[in-house]
Design a protein around this motif. Structure first.
Motif, mmCIF file in Angstrom:
data_model
loop_
_atom_site.group_PDB
_atom_site.id
_atom_site.type_symbol
_atom_site.label_atom_id
_atom_site.label_comp_id
_atom_site.label_asym_id
_atom_site.label_seq_id
_atom_site.Cartn_x
_atom_site.Cartn_y
_atom_site.Cartn_z
ATOM 1 N N SER A 77 0.823 -1.214 0.000
ATOM 2 C CA SER A 77 0.000 0.000 0.000
ATOM 3 C C SER A 77 0.856 1.263 0.000
ATOM 4 C CB SER A 77 -0.954 -0.004 1.181
ATOM 5 O OG SER A 77 -0.251 0.108 2.391
ATOM 6 N N MET A 78 2.001 1.242 0.693
ATOM 7 C CA MET A 78 2.890 2.411 0.685
ATOM 8 C C MET A 78 3.535 2.595 -0.679
ATOM 9 S SD MET A 78 4.659 2.164 4.425
ATOM 10 C CE MET A 78 5.840 3.436 4.125
ATOM 11 N N ARG A 80 2.264 1.645 -3.562
ATOM 12 C CA ARG A 80 1.229 2.134 -4.472
ATOM 13 C C ARG A 80 0.932 3.606 -4.236
ATOM 14 N NH1 ARG A 80 -3.344 -2.605 -4.855
ATOM 15 N NH2 ARG A 80 -2.058 -4.053 -6.044
ATOM 16 N N ALA A 81 0.995 4.061 -3.018
ATOM 17 C CA ALA A 81 0.662 5.448 -2.720
ATOM 18 C C ALA A 81 1.827 6.403 -3.004
ATOM 19 C CB ALA A 81 0.236 5.581 -1.263
ATOM 20 N N TYR A 82 3.060 5.990 -2.699
ATOM 21 C CA TYR A 82 4.188 6.905 -2.778
ATOM 22 C C TYR A 82 5.243 6.531 -3.810
ATOM 23 C CZ TYR A 82 2.196 8.628 1.515
ATOM 24 O OH TYR A 82 1.344 9.138 2.436
ATOM 25 N N GLY A 83 5.270 5.298 -4.279
ATOM 26 C CA GLY A 83 6.178 4.932 -5.356
ATOM 27 C C GLY A 83 7.470 4.252 -4.941
ATOM 28 N N ASN A 84 7.871 4.298 -3.692
ATOM 29 C CA ASN A 84 9.075 3.593 -3.261
ATOM 30 C C ASN A 84 8.927 3.192 -1.799
ATOM 31 O OD1 ASN A 84 9.419 5.974 -1.907
ATOM 32 N ND2 ASN A 84 11.373 6.484 -2.819
ATOM 33 N N ASP A 85 9.899 2.439 -1.301
ATOM 34 C CA ASP A 85 9.845 1.998 0.099
ATOM 35 C C ASP A 85 10.931 2.647 0.942
ATOM 36 O OD1 ASP A 85 11.983 0.613 -0.986
ATOM 37 O OD2 ASP A 85 11.648 -1.154 0.245
ATOM 38 N N THR A 89 12.172 9.319 2.798
ATOM 39 C CA THR A 89 11.561 10.293 1.899
ATOM 40 C C THR A 89 10.127 10.614 2.289
ATOM 41 O OG1 THR A 89 10.825 8.546 0.396
ATOM 42 C CG2 THR A 89 12.974 9.538 -0.029
ATOM 43 N N PHE A 90 9.548 9.892 3.221
ATOM 44 C CA PHE A 90 8.161 10.157 3.614
ATOM 45 C C PHE A 90 8.121 11.292 4.617
ATOM 46 C CE2 PHE A 90 7.776 5.432 2.873
ATOM 47 C CZ PHE A 90 7.341 5.600 1.560
ATOM 48 N N SER A 91 7.328 12.300 4.336
ATOM 49 C CA SER A 91 7.275 13.452 5.225
ATOM 50 C C SER A 91 6.349 13.203 6.419
ATOM 51 C CB SER A 91 6.803 14.684 4.475
ATOM 52 O OG SER A 91 5.500 14.472 3.967
#
Length: 94
Positions: A77-78, A80-85, A89-91
């Protein structure tokens, strides 16, 4: 006795890899699964040495499979939502 030392070494190396690879979620999940497998082997050796039944090992395996599927579903799900793992980089995590 040598088997327990080897299994504890597996557990400690899994903890070290979990602590060092904390920036990628997939690597963290893999090291968590390695820790779970080493704990499973430790439980099996302990249950065999004490001549107990192996019912607890089946409950442990069931819970570890649930943990693994939950982690993979969160990873999918992450991605699909943000493009990488890459966690850094997640704010929303900061």
């Amino acid at each position: 006795m040598m088997m327990l030392i080897l299994l504890f070494f597996m557990f400690i190396s899994g903890l070290i890899s979990f602590a060092l690879k904390r920036e990628h979620l997939l690597l963290m999940l893999l090291s968590l699964e390695f820790i779970v497998v080493s704990l499973y082997f430790i439980f099996m050796v302990y249950l065999k040495m004490m001549n107990y039944e192996y019912f607890f090992s089946m409950v442990f395996l069931t819970m570890s499979v649930c943990e693994g599927t939950l982690g993979l579903s969160i990873l999918v799900s992450m991605i699909r939502a943000y493009g990488n793992d890459n966690i850094l980089t997640f704010s929303f995590l900061w």
